[in-house]
Design a protein around this motif. Structure first.
Motif, PDB file in Angstrom:
ATOM      1  N   VAL A 340       0.854  -1.188   0.000  1.00 26.38           N
ATOM      2  CA  VAL A 340       0.000   0.000   0.000  1.00 26.38           C
ATOM      3  C   VAL A 340       0.886   1.233   0.000  1.00 26.38           C
ATOM      4  O   VAL A 340       1.907   1.289   0.701  1.00 26.38           O
ATOM      5  CB  VAL A 340      -0.954   0.016   1.227  1.00 26.38           C
ATOM      6  CG1 VAL A 340      -0.172  -0.043   2.534  1.00 26.38           C
ATOM      7  CG2 VAL A 340      -1.850   1.240   1.206  1.00 26.38           C
ATOM      8  N   GLY A 341       0.537   2.207  -0.844  1.00 24.11           N
ATOM      9  CA  GLY A 341       1.279   3.460  -0.865  1.00 24.11           C
ATOM     10  C   GLY A 341       1.100   4.205   0.450  1.00 24.11           C
ATOM     11  O   GLY A 341      -0.012   4.263   1.006  1.00 24.11           O
ATOM     12  N   LEU A 342       2.172   4.786   0.949  1.00 24.23           N
ATOM     13  CA  LEU A 342       2.095   5.448   2.251  1.00 24.23           C
ATOM     14  C   LEU A 342       1.475   6.835   2.183  1.00 24.23           C
ATOM     15  O   LEU A 342       1.499   7.576   3.169  1.00 24.23           O
ATOM     16  CB  LEU A 342       3.487   5.510   2.883  1.00 24.23           C
ATOM     17  CG  LEU A 342       4.018   4.163   3.376  1.00 24.23           C
ATOM     18  CD1 LEU A 342       5.387   4.331   4.034  1.00 24.23           C
ATOM     19  CD2 LEU A 342       3.054   3.518   4.366  1.00 24.23           C
ATOM     20  N   ASP A 343       0.876   7.170   1.045  1.00 28.88           N
ATOM     21  CA  ASP A 343       0.128   8.420   0.942  1.00 28.88           C
ATOM     22  C   ASP A 343      -1.367   8.187   1.129  1.00 28.88           C
ATOM     23  O   ASP A 343      -2.180   9.051   0.788  1.00 28.88           O
ATOM     24  CB  ASP A 343       0.383   9.081  -0.420  1.00 28.88           C
ATOM     25  CG  ASP A 343      -0.029   8.185  -1.591  1.00 28.88           C
ATOM     26  OD1 ASP A 343      -0.301   6.979  -1.360  1.00 28.88           O
ATOM     27  OD2 ASP A 343      -0.060   8.673  -2.736  1.00 28.88           O
ATOM     28  N   TYR A 344      -1.742   7.035   1.708  1.00 26.69           N
ATOM     29  CA  TYR A 344      -3.175   6.764   1.866  1.00 26.69           C
ATOM     30  C   TYR A 344      -3.805   7.826   2.766  1.00 26.69           C
ATOM     31  O   TYR A 344      -3.218   8.274   3.759  1.00 26.69           O
ATOM     32  CB  TYR A 344      -3.436   5.354   2.393  1.00 26.69           C
ATOM     33  CG  TYR A 344      -2.765   4.966   3.692  1.00 26.69           C
ATOM     34  CD1 TYR A 344      -3.325   5.306   4.913  1.00 26.69           C
ATOM     35  CD2 TYR A 344      -1.585   4.226   3.693  1.00 26.69           C
ATOM     36  CE1 TYR A 344      -2.727   4.924   6.107  1.00 26.69           C
ATOM     37  CE2 TYR A 344      -0.978   3.837   4.872  1.00 26.69           C
ATOM     38  CZ  TYR A 344      -1.556   4.190   6.077  1.00 26.69           C
ATOM     39  OH  TYR A 344      -0.951   3.817   7.258  1.00 26.69           O
TER      40      TYR A 344
END
Length: 465
Positions: A340-344
């Motif tokens: 998962v991208g950490l910009d969620y």
């Protein structure tokens, strides 16, 4: 088992011993012409029993031509290439060491990987025929037999998709254990090429050349030269006082220090900030993802060796960048996980819980049911690619592998690019050492940045930007 060579065992003993038991210089083995007392700048250490500060004793040090931080694919490929070039050029005395924070090489490499052998083909063209005592043949055996792309529409539904060109691995890649591969590369580097590998010792501080004024480079940071790393001091109490077990860390001084710590390594991040490496390259801020992975032993009837899945959609919503994977390894094992991208944007999203939901999807659950989880782990991924590459070369040092941002997110691969970056760094280091001639001072690695960008690593990342 690492440190099988006498040099490695003796070096580890010296690294681990208390300062008080240090042997006189005359009794050290001949290989440790590198061993001396380092005049590193010492910081005051508070002592609860006294109002005065206590100065740290000077470090003992070992000298090498090249020191590599991190025994991952990049670091080991660099060490192997350095020694290959040294032997080919008649420079058998070129000394190379590798520091690894894990108790054994491979401990911090999470298993389950779709591997592109391009860099390995260049590094060891006859790798399919090689074997190392105690490690056997290269553990790259299971070719990819099938590519599967799925869009999971809900907790129960899903659609098959055409496989994107960047994710087609059949006939080109292998499903491997990255842990086993790094163990083998470490054994080869140590046994066949004479690299000194020190597992169980983490580099905790970058050392800078004394020409920075003895202030650690506070004055004229951009001009300071890297001259090695130091391991951590041990035996310091919470209040900063010395315990009876206090042991000063060891300095490993080198003319070239290669930082292969992986994504967001502590020393690499310090260097990026200190030398403004992102700004120097005109790069965008780096972006990151979080990967969670497990390795399962599954029933034989559910195992399809070499089958590779990549998924989109569930368990993530349309506003969250992420996906899943499932790789059928050899030996009845399956590696699976989510990234998962950490910009969620959702502050309540738990990557761990989303992974549990992924495993409960009927398509995934059908593979795992009746199996057993063998390993689990997580790591951050560096995903910025070409736009976020920092300037990777400095005086006395260079960033390699994920420390330099070489992961190709479009292909979901980074091992081959990491290995190639280490090989390029090794070639630049050898050329720089030869140009500088005899001496002990750090050599300039600035040329490495352009060489990396002009290599096929740069080409891959540029095409995937």
């Amino acid at each position: 088992m690492m440190l099988s060579r006498w040099v490695g065992r003796e070096g580890a003993r010296l690294l681990a011993r208390p300062l008080a038991s240090a042997s006189p210089v005359s009794s050290w083995p001949r290989w440790a012409n590198s061993w001396h007392t380092a005049s590193c700048s010492s910081r005051p250490l508070s002592n609860s029993s006294s109002s005065s500060s206590t100065e740290l004793p000077e470090r003992e040090a070992m000298r090498y031509d090249v020191c590599v931080v991190g025994a991952g694919p990049a670091g080991l490929a660099a060490a192997i290439r350095l020694r290959q070039l040294a032997l080919a050029e008649g420079r058998e005395d070129l000394s190379v060491c590798v520091l690894e924070k894990g108790a054994e090489v491979g401990n911090h490499a999470i298993s389950g990987n779709v591997f592109d052998p391009r860099a390995l083909d260049e590094l060891l063209p006859d790798w399919r025929d090689l074997a190392v005592d105690g490690a056997g043949a290269v553990p790259v055996r299971q070719p990819v037999t099938k590519d599967v792309a799925l869009f999971l529409t809900s907790a129960t539904g899903g659609l098959s998709l055409p496989v994107p060109p960047t994710m087609k691995n059949k006939g080109k890649g292998y499903v491997i254990s990255l842990s086993q591969l790094t163990q083998w590369l470490g054994a080869y580097a140590e046994q066949e090429l004479g690299v000194d590998i020190f597992p169980g010792f983490a580099a905790s501080e970058v050392l800078f050349d004394s020409s920075d004024g003895g202030d650690g480079g506070a004055k004229g940071k951009s001009e300071a030269a890297i001259r090695g790393v130091a391991t951590a001091d041990m035996g310091i109490a919470k209040d900063g006082s010395f315990k009876e077990t206090f042991t000063r860390g060891i300095a490993l001084e080198a003319r070239v220090t290669l930082f292969g710590e992986g994504c967001r390594g502590s020393l690499s991040e310090q260097l990026k900030k200190r030398f403004a490496l992102l700004e120097k390259a005109g790069a965008d801020p780096q972006t990151y993802g979080l990967g969670i992975k497990e390795v399962w032993q599954v029933p034989a009837e559910k195992h399809n060796p070499g089958e590779v899945w990549h998924t989109a959609g569930f368990p993530f919503d349309s506003a969250t960048y992420g996906g899943g994977f499932l790789y059928h390894m050899e030996g009845g094992m399956v590696a699976l996980g989510t990234v998962v991208g950490l910009d969620y944007a959702n502050p309540y999203l738990s990557p761990f819980k989303e992974f549990q939901r992924f495993k409960l999807h009927p398509r995934v659950k059908a593979v795992l049911e009746g199996g057993q989880c063998l390993q689990y782990g997580a790591r951050t991924l560096i995903e910025g690619g070409w736009q976020s590459l920092p300037f990777a070369g400095m005086k006395g040092g260079a960033l390699i592998g994920c420390a330099a941002g070489t992961l190709n997110a479009a292909r979901i691969k980074g091992v081959h690019t990491a290995m190639k970056s280490g090989m390029v760094a090794a070639e630049v280091a050898m050329a720089s050492l030869a140009a500088a001639g005899e001496g002990e001072g750090p050599v300039d690695m600035a040329a490495y940045d352009q060489r990396l960008r002009e290599s096929w690593v740069g080409q891959e990342l540029y095409e995937a930007r």
